[in-house]
Design a protein around this motif. Structure first.
Motif, PDB file in Angstrom:
ATOM      1  N   GLN A  38     -17.867 -46.136   9.111  1.00 28.24           N
ATOM      2  CA  GLN A  38     -18.915 -46.902   8.772  1.00 28.24           C
ATOM      3  C   GLN A  38     -18.228 -47.942   7.662  1.00 28.24           C
ATOM      4  O   GLN A  38     -17.989 -47.608   6.408  1.00 28.24           O
ATOM      5  N   GLY A  39     -18.177 -49.445   8.170  1.00 27.64           N
ATOM      6  CA  GLY A  39     -17.537 -50.141   7.321  1.00 27.64           C
ATOM      7  C   GLY A  39     -16.214 -50.149   7.090  1.00 27.64           C
ATOM      8  O   GLY A  39     -15.371 -49.657   7.207  1.00 27.64           O
ATOM      9  N   TYR A  40     -15.657 -51.228   5.962  1.00 25.23           N
ATOM     10  CA  TYR A  40     -14.322 -51.241   5.735  1.00 25.23           C
ATOM     11  C   TYR A  40     -13.983 -50.404   4.517  1.00 25.23           C
ATOM     12  O   TYR A  40     -14.762 -50.121   3.594  1.00 25.23           O
ATOM     13  N   HIS A  41     -12.776 -49.706   4.703  1.00 24.27           N
ATOM     14  CA  HIS A  41     -12.149 -48.993   3.518  1.00 24.27           C
ATOM     15  C   HIS A  41     -10.694 -49.224   3.485  1.00 24.27           C
ATOM     16  O   HIS A  41      -9.790 -49.326   4.472  1.00 24.27           O
ATOM     17  N   ALA A  42     -10.424 -49.338   2.194  1.00 21.13           N
ATOM     18  CA  ALA A  42      -8.999 -49.592   1.872  1.00 21.13           C
ATOM     19  C   ALA A  42      -8.216 -48.469   2.119  1.00 21.13           C
ATOM     20  O   ALA A  42      -8.644 -47.240   2.385  1.00 21.13           O
ATOM     21  N   VAL A  46      -9.190 -44.512   2.725  1.00 17.78           N
ATOM     22  CA  VAL A  46      -9.123 -43.908   4.262  1.00 17.78           C
ATOM     23  C   VAL A  46      -8.295 -42.507   3.998  1.00 17.78           C
ATOM     24  O   VAL A  46      -9.000 -41.548   4.632  1.00 17.78           O
ATOM     25  N   ARG A  47      -7.345 -42.568   3.367  1.00 19.99           N
ATOM     26  CA  ARG A  47      -6.583 -41.344   3.140  1.00 19.99           C
ATOM     27  C   ARG A  47      -7.234 -40.349   2.589  1.00 19.99           C
ATOM     28  O   ARG A  47      -7.180 -38.967   2.921  1.00 19.99           O
ATOM     29  N   ARG A  48      -8.006 -40.896   1.467  1.00 23.12           N
ATOM     30  CA  ARG A  48      -8.841 -39.714   0.704  1.00 23.12           C
ATOM     31  C   ARG A  48      -9.828 -38.971   1.517  1.00 23.12           C
ATOM     32  O   ARG A  48      -9.990 -37.894   1.472  1.00 23.12           O
ATOM     33  N   ARG A  49     -10.380 -39.960   2.511  1.00 25.72           N
ATOM     34  CA  ARG A  49     -11.560 -39.559   3.273  1.00 25.72           C
ATOM     35  C   ARG A  49     -11.211 -38.492   4.300  1.00 25.72           C
ATOM     36  O   ARG A  49     -11.769 -37.519   4.526  1.00 25.72           O
ATOM     37  N   SER A  65      -5.426 -46.422  11.104  1.00 25.75           N
ATOM     38  CA  SER A  65      -6.600 -47.600  11.457  1.00 25.75           C
ATOM     39  C   SER A  65      -7.695 -46.691  11.824  1.00 25.75           C
ATOM     40  O   SER A  65      -7.811 -45.859  12.641  1.00 25.75           O
ATOM     41  N   LEU A  66      -8.683 -47.584  11.483  1.00 26.89           N
ATOM     42  CA  LEU A  66     -10.157 -47.290  11.933  1.00 26.89           C
ATOM     43  C   LEU A  66     -10.716 -47.867  13.056  1.00 26.89           C
ATOM     44  O   LEU A  66     -10.216 -48.850  13.253  1.00 26.89           O
ATOM     45  N   PRO A  67     -11.458 -47.086  13.827  1.00 27.47           N
ATOM     46  CA  PRO A  67     -12.228 -45.788  13.569  1.00 27.47           C
ATOM     47  C   PRO A  67     -11.295 -44.579  14.014  1.00 27.47           C
ATOM     48  O   PRO A  67     -10.259 -44.577  14.781  1.00 27.47           O
ATOM     49  N   PHE A  68     -11.418 -43.600  13.325  1.00 31.63           N
ATOM     50  CA  PHE A  68     -10.690 -42.092  13.663  1.00 31.63           C
ATOM     51  C   PHE A  68     -11.515 -41.114  13.743  1.00 31.63           C
ATOM     52  O   PHE A  68     -12.755 -41.193  13.212  1.00 31.63           O
TER      53      PHE A  68
END
Length: 186
Positions: A38-42, A46-49, A65-68
């Motif tokens: 959901q939404g943009y993440h730096a 992204v790696r943290r999540r 690259s999202l979505p994952f």
């Protein structure tokens, strides 16, 4: 020994304690994946999540690259300098290992779960790990089926379905994927 390793070669039947445990974990993972997408993440976020989803450290050199997407999440291991393009799906209950310098194109599917052939047990599961060795490249829209190892430096052409191990230093294409060329270092 990890849960993925313990599951190899076993039938996982509905109503069993293990089947129920898997589905509880799967439901927890769905929330984390939804929040990630959901939404943009730096890139660091992204790696943290993804680290939280996989319960393993994702190296700072990894680009996702999202979505994952992943259905289970906890059985994915990644090396360094991995690139994962958009809309890749990891069906990882059986375990997925991605070694260093791997490139994964958009819409790739890495599948480690299969249903049981016997109609009386059809809702049950069998699992087998997928391994992508160093410096391999999976083109867009590739499907890798349970138990397959993609060899070091190999290339799987776009739109291929990989049903058997791919030797190192080869290019495979088609459905089912077949060797079309050997890769020789220059």
């Amino acid at each position: 020994m990890s849960l993925a390793e313990r599951l190899q070669g076993k039938e996982i039947l509905p109503g069993s304690e293990l089947y129920d445990e898997i589905h509880v974990n799967k439901a927890d993972n769905e929330r984390l994946v939804l929040e990630l997408n959901q939404g943009y993440h730096a890139p660091d976020e992204v790696r943290r999540r993804v680290s939280e989803i996989t319960n393993s450290k994702i190296d700072a050199s990894v680009v996702i690259s999202l979505p994952f997407y992943t259905d289970y999440g906890k059985h994915i291991k990644m090396g360094k300098d991995v690139f994962i393009n958009q809309n890749v799906m990891f069906v990882d209950l059986g375990g997925i290992v991605i070694e260093d310098n791997v490139l994964i194109g958009p819409f790739v599917r890495l599948i480690t779960v299969n249903h049981i052939v016997d109609p009386a047990k059809r809702r049950g599961l069998n699992v087998a790990a997928v391994t992508v060795k160093k410096n391999a490249w999976l083109g867009a829209n590739v499907t890798v089926l349970p138990g397959v190892k993609i060899g070091e430096n190999s290339i799987v052409a776009a739109d291929s379905t990989v049903t058997k191990d791919v030797p190192a230093n080869t290019i495979v294409a088609g459905t089912p994927a077949r060797i079309i060329k050997e890769i020789k270092e220059e």
